[in-house]
Design a protein around this motif. Sequence first.
Motif, mmCIF file in Angstrom:
data_model
loop_
_atom_site.group_PDB
_atom_site.id
_atom_site.type_symbol
_atom_site.label_atom_id
_atom_site.label_comp_id
_atom_site.label_asym_id
_atom_site.label_seq_id
_atom_site.Cartn_x
_atom_site.Cartn_y
_atom_site.Cartn_z
ATOM 1 N N ALA A 1 10.122 4.676 2.423
ATOM 2 C CA ALA A 1 10.881 5.807 1.897
ATOM 3 C C ALA A 1 11.542 6.590 3.026
ATOM 4 O O ALA A 1 12.564 7.233 2.841
ATOM 5 C CB ALA A 1 9.963 6.710 1.083
ATOM 6 N N HIS A 2 10.928 6.510 4.227
ATOM 7 C CA HIS A 2 11.516 7.171 5.387
ATOM 8 C C HIS A 2 12.560 6.295 6.058
ATOM 9 O O HIS A 2 13.030 6.624 7.136
ATOM 10 C CB HIS A 2 10.418 7.525 6.392
ATOM 11 C CG HIS A 2 9.718 8.788 6.038
ATOM 12 N ND1 HIS A 2 10.163 10.021 6.446
ATOM 13 C CD2 HIS A 2 8.618 9.025 5.301
ATOM 14 C CE1 HIS A 2 9.357 10.951 5.983
ATOM 15 N NE2 HIS A 2 8.409 10.366 5.275
ATOM 16 N N SER B 1 0.845 -1.191 0.000
ATOM 17 C CA SER B 1 0.000 0.000 0.000
ATOM 18 C C SER B 1 0.885 1.247 0.000
ATOM 19 O O SER B 1 2.067 1.191 0.352
ATOM 20 C CB SER B 1 -0.895 -0.003 1.234
ATOM 21 O OG SER B 1 -0.100 0.218 2.384
ATOM 22 N N PRO B 2 0.329 2.395 -0.380
ATOM 23 C CA PRO B 2 1.096 3.646 -0.358
ATOM 24 C C PRO B 2 1.644 3.962 1.037
ATOM 25 O O PRO B 2 2.746 4.493 1.156
ATOM 26 C CB PRO B 2 0.058 4.691 -0.785
ATOM 27 C CG PRO B 2 -0.974 3.936 -1.526
ATOM 28 C CD PRO B 2 -1.007 2.565 -0.929
ATOM 29 N N ALA B 3 0.883 3.613 2.090
ATOM 30 C CA ALA B 3 1.339 3.903 3.445
ATOM 31 C C ALA B 3 2.662 3.200 3.725
ATOM 32 O O ALA B 3 3.591 3.798 4.296
ATOM 33 C CB ALA B 3 0.289 3.452 4.455
ATOM 34 N N THR C 1 4.832 2.091 1.473
ATOM 35 C CA THR C 1 5.843 2.688 0.611
ATOM 36 C C THR C 1 6.381 3.968 1.240
ATOM 37 O O THR C 1 7.583 4.237 1.243
ATOM 38 C CB THR C 1 5.238 3.018 -0.773
ATOM 39 O OG1 THR C 1 4.419 1.924 -1.171
ATOM 40 C CG2 THR C 1 6.314 3.249 -1.801
ATOM 41 N N HIS C 2 5.467 4.749 1.810
ATOM 42 C CA HIS C 2 5.839 5.998 2.473
ATOM 43 C C HIS C 2 6.795 5.739 3.628
ATOM 44 O O HIS C 2 7.849 6.357 3.748
ATOM 45 C CB HIS C 2 4.564 6.677 2.969
ATOM 46 C CG HIS C 2 4.809 7.924 3.733
ATOM 47 N ND1 HIS C 2 4.998 9.143 3.142
ATOM 48 C CD2 HIS C 2 4.927 8.129 5.070
ATOM 49 C CE1 HIS C 2 5.205 10.052 4.064
ATOM 50 N NE2 HIS C 2 5.170 9.459 5.253
ATOM 51 N N LEU C 3 6.415 4.755 4.482
ATOM 52 C CA LEU C 3 7.263 4.415 5.617
ATOM 53 C C LEU C 3 8.622 3.906 5.134
ATOM 54 O O LEU C 3 9.670 4.241 5.701
ATOM 55 C CB LEU C 3 6.594 3.354 6.493
ATOM 56 C CG LEU C 3 5.425 3.856 7.349
ATOM 57 C CD1 LEU C 3 4.721 2.686 8.013
ATOM 58 C CD2 LEU C 3 5.921 4.836 8.397
#
Lengths: 329, 288
Positions: free
Chosen positions: A230-231, A222-224, A226-228
Motif C-alpha cells: 500500500a506504501h 500477510s498484513p505486513a 499488504t501494508h508495504l
Amino acid sequence: MTGWLLPLLRDRAIRLLWLLPLASVGLFTLVSLAPIDPVQAYVGARVALVGPEQREAISAAWGLEAPAYERFWLWARNAMSGDLGDSITFNAPVVQVIADRFPASIALVGAAFILSFVLGTALGLIAAARRGCWPDRIIRGVAVVLAASPGFWIGLLLIAVFAVGLGWLPPCCATPPGMIADEVDLAARLPHLVLPVIAVSVVGISPLILHTRQRLVAFLESPAATHLAAHGARPLWLAFGPGMRHAMGPAITVHLAGAGELFGGSVLAEAVFAWPGLGQATVRAALGADAPLLMGIALATLIFVFAGNLLADIAARLLDPRLGTEARQ
Amino acid sequence: MTETAFDGTDMTGAGRTPRGAVRRQLRRRGAVTIGLLAAVLAVPLLPLDPLSVDPFARGLPPAFAFPFGTDLLGRDVLARTLAALAVSAQVGLAAAAVSTAIALAFAVAATFSQTADRIVGVLTELALGLPHFVLVLMVAYAAGGGMTGVILGVALTHWPRLSRVLRHEAQTVAAADYVRISRALGRSRGWIARHHMVPHLLPQLVAGFVLIFPHAILHEAGLSFIGLGIEPHLPSIGIMLADSLRGLMAGHWWVALFPGLGLVLLALAFEMFGETLRRAADPREGVA
C-alpha cells in the motif's frame, strides 16, 4: 546468545548419551541377524583354495564362535576406547577406513548441500513471487517430479548426456585415470566432482523449493506485506527484499535437518560414479558381510544426522529470536 | 502438522480451495493412479518374455520392433521394464501395507498407554537417527537381501511420520467434546472407536499408505541397484539400471532412460494422488 545455547547443548548431549548405546544395540542385532556367512563372503571366488581347516581358522580369528551378546560386549568395550574393530573387506581398522574416506564424502555431500540450497531457495523464491503464473507452475512441477526421481538414475542420465554424449566431464572416479591420488591437484579433481554433486543434490532440492515457496507466499499474503504494498512497494522488491529474509531462516533450518538424507543419497551416487567415499565403502561392506565396518559407518552417519539436527536447532534460534524467548518461558 | 494461527489465517500459504475442486482432483488422480497400478500388475499376464535373448538384436536403439531398444545381451528393454515395474508394484504394495500397519499399531498403543507412548517415542528417535537409505540398507542386509529384505527394510523404516500423524489425530479426537459426551452417555469404547475414531483415522491411514508407496519403490530400485535388493533372476528396475552402466559407456542411453522413466511415472502418480488424499483428509489444509 541469551542463555539458550547451554541448556540446548546439555539437552542434546544427554540425548546422544542414550541414543548411541541404544542404536549400537539395535544395529548390532541387525548385523548379527544377517544370514550371510562372513567367511564365505571373504573367501568368495577363492573357494577352491581354502579348505575347511582354514575356514575354521578364519572364523576363530574373527571370534565368530562366541555368542552374539558376548561379541557385542567385547565390541562395546573396545568401542568406548575408540576401537571399532577391523574391517574385513579393507583389511584395516574401521576407524582408519572411515577417516580415509571421510574427506571424499564430505566434499561430495558438502558441495551438494550448498548447491541444493542455492537452487532450492532460488527456485522457491521465484515460484512464490510469480505464484499462479507459468514460472510457478513449471517450478512446482519440477519439484514434484524431482521428489519422485531416484538420484542415482539422474546420475546415470547425467553420465549419458555430459560424459558420454558431449564428453565435457569425466564419467567416474575422483581423479583422472592412471594418476596417483596424492599427486592430483584441485583443478584436476574439480571436474570429477561436478556430476556426482548434481546427482546428490537432487534429493535436497525439491523439499526446499516447496518449503521456501510456502514461507514466502505466507509472507506476501500477510498484513505486513499488504501494508508495504500500500506504501508503493513493488511486488518483486517485496519478494526478494523483506520476503527473502522471512523465508531464508526456516529454509536454512529445514536444509540442515535434512542434511542426513543427502548422505543417504550419496551412497547410491557414489556407487554410480565410483566415488571413493563412505557410501561406496557402505556398499562394499554390505556385500562383503563386513559387520564391523557396517556398524562403524552406520554410527558415523548417526552422528552426522545428529549434528545436522543440532545445527538446525541452533540456526532456528539464531535466525528467529522469538523461539529463544519461547524456550525460556 | 498444519500450521494454522489462532485467528484462522492459513499459514501454509495459499488460500483454500473449494472442497469440490479437491474432490474432483481426488477422483481424477485416483483414477489415473489405480488404472496405472492395475495395468502394471497385469503385466505378468501378457505374453512378454523379459528373459528372452536375441543374439542378433544386441544394443539396438529404439525402433519400431523394439520401442525402448535392446540391451547388450539382446533383451527387449520394453518387456523388461514392464515386468520389472510389476515386481516394483508388488514390493511397493507389500512394504506400504506392512509399514502402515506398524504405524497404526504404534499410534493406537501410544494413545492408550503412556509407557507405550514413551517406547514408541524412543523407537521413532532411533528410526529417524540414521539417513533413511542407510537404515533401509541395514535392515535389508539383516534380512539377507532379496524381496523380503526390501519389503522389511522399507516397512520397518517408514512408519514414524504416519504414526505421528495418526497419534496426533487419535489424541485430538479422544479429547474432543463430542467423545466426552458420548462417554457420558454411556457409549462403549468399541462404539466410540467405530463412530468417532475410525472415520477420522481412516482417511489419514489411506493417504499414508499411498504416500509410502513411492518411497518403497524408489528404495527397492536403489537396493537392487547396489545388489542388495531383488534376487537377480527377477526383473527389477534397479538391476536393469546397474546393468545399464556398461551400455551407457557405449552410448546406449535408452537402457538407462526408459526403465527409470517408468519408475518415476509410477512413483509420481502415487505421490500426487497421496498429496490430494492428504489434503482431502485434512479440512484445515489449503492448497500449497
